[in-house]
Design a protein around this motif. Sequence first.
Motif, PDB file in Angstrom:
ATOM      1  N   TRP A  57      42.017  53.666  32.259  1.00  0.00           N
ATOM      2  CA  TRP A  57      43.064  53.032  33.065  1.00  0.00           C
ATOM      3  C   TRP A  57      44.085  54.043  33.595  1.00  0.00           C
ATOM      4  N   TRP A  61      45.380  54.554  37.575  1.00  0.00           N
ATOM      5  CA  TRP A  61      46.786  54.492  37.993  1.00  0.00           C
ATOM      6  C   TRP A  61      47.318  55.803  38.564  1.00  0.00           C
ATOM      7  N   ARG A 393      50.214  47.015  32.047  1.00  0.00           N
ATOM      8  CA  ARG A 393      50.680  47.300  33.409  1.00  0.00           C
ATOM      9  C   ARG A 393      52.133  46.828  33.470  1.00  0.00           C
ATOM     10  N   TYR A 425      51.352  51.709  32.237  1.00  0.00           N
ATOM     11  CA  TYR A 425      51.754  52.107  33.579  1.00  0.00           C
ATOM     12  C   TYR A 425      53.246  51.878  33.731  1.00  0.00           C
ATOM     13  N   TYR A 442      48.099  53.928  42.164  1.00  0.00           N
ATOM     14  CA  TYR A 442      47.956  52.499  41.915  1.00  0.00           C
ATOM     15  C   TYR A 442      48.490  51.716  43.117  1.00  0.00           C
ATOM     16  N   PHE A 481      51.019  43.517  37.834  1.00  0.00           N
ATOM     17  CA  PHE A 481      51.708  43.811  36.573  1.00  0.00           C
ATOM     18  C   PHE A 481      51.541  42.674  35.570  1.00  0.00           C
TER      19      PHE A 481
END
Length: 546
Positions: A57, A61, A393, A425, A442, A481
């Motif tokens: 991940w 991002w 996120r 993130y 992202y 998010f």
Amino acid sequence: MTGGTDKLHWWQTRWFVVAAAIIAMIPLVWPDVPPLVDLPGHMARYRVQLSHGQYPWLTEWYNFRWSLIGNLGVDLLIIPLAPVVGLEFAVKLIVMAIPALIALGFLWIAREVHGRIPPTALFALPLAYSYPFHFGFVNFALAMGLALNAFALWLRLARTGHLELRAALFVPIGAVIWLAHTYGWGTLGVLCFSAELIRQHDLRRDRSGVIARWVVPWFHAVLHCLPLVPPALLMVLWRSGHVSGQTADWFNWRAKAMWVLMILRDRWITFDIASLAVLLLVLFKGVRDPNIQYSRNLLLSGLFLAAVFVLLPRIIFGSAYADMRLAPFMLGIGLVALRPKPGMSMRGAAVLAVGGLSFFLVRIGGTTISYWLYDRDYDRELKALDHLPVGARLVSFVGETCYNEWKMTRLQHLPGLATVRRLAYTNDQWSMPGAQLLTVRYRAAIPFSHDPSQITTSVQCPREWWRPIAVSLARFPRRAFDYVWVIRPPAYDKRLEAGLIPVWRQGNSALFKVDHSVPRAQLSPRDLGPYPELYQRIQVMVRRTS
């Protein structure tokens, strides 16, 4: 200076130099994370750097790519340290070393120029904690600490006649300092050239004619400084093409005056400005006091740095606060240029030394208390991360005001620690190609993908990209998010929390889980204050960023 004795006084001994370096580190002993404004954001980059290939991940991002740039000081040092002591403690050790390096550099320069450390040099020691350091420019501060010590070595090798050795050593030394941060290398070049110019002039003081005494020394000074030139080629390669960045805001006299006023800016405006006044008074004594004088060598260095400070724009290659960063070191070189005149009594020198040491200890004590208070703020806000899952996120909104308040919250990049501790993130990363190794990729998070989208205010601030809290809460892309972290935000209507499930609250800070099934709240004029024209401007901005 001290009555003709060869005995070293307490401020001229090696144990005092070591003690000064240790004292300079005291404010950073207690905080788990050094409370410097930008540092948590830099730490997030280090986490991505160390873990980029381990967690898919992070690759989705962030784009992280190694390249040869003049801004890699701490980024490189954490590579051997982090696997041994952990990332956070490695950063703490490196940051603790920076004030010690700066203090050592000032004292060593004074020793080389004056023969012994003059008591007036002690007044420069508090500049180890200047505004650029508090701001979290850690690569810059590290490079400046290295540059000061390298300049002292330059002076020593010239004094002992080892000019060929100096030429050989300063090719790699200049490259290393450039790699840490370009400004450190540039400052080293200015200092070395000015010192060499004085040396070359003194070698020809018995010659007659303007050319021999004034023009030829410039030519020879340039030749002796050639070992410092190679990084300029790297600079051209780095800053060519699409990574050249903007250079702007020349001769902003109001800003330059403010940078000088804020040299010691930390928490208490009266304390900080009074401390600056003490330093300026010490400089003034060098002009008016018959018992104190300036070294020609360092006076010229200080004047060269002052000229660079005046000529530098506020933004160079997209990097802001270019001139501001130089101000403390310009002042520091001016202070270490001072020395008592021959014949000054031991009592007079001792009074100056006690005054300088007392000033240093008072400033260190104030900084220690200030950092302890900031650390308490960090600890309170970071409790939210106990409720954040790994790999979340996260979009964060940190409260700020439209006023340049003397005491900064130092929370502006605290969300970066969510990446450090939870591999989450965060939208507080800088994304400037060529300025650093990490950029944000992202796209689903746009326009809340990177700095300064994490900064939020009560209303739209003039000349700022920060969004009002109502706009941030109502318009962030919810599908991008899973969590929202608000850190001491301005007051807002709680209906804007529609679809946000609180999982942690403390004061007005909170961590929310996003419920994607609940529609977001709609903005209304009452969310944006009593000014209808402001509401209309905000609506235009919202449409552009939606």
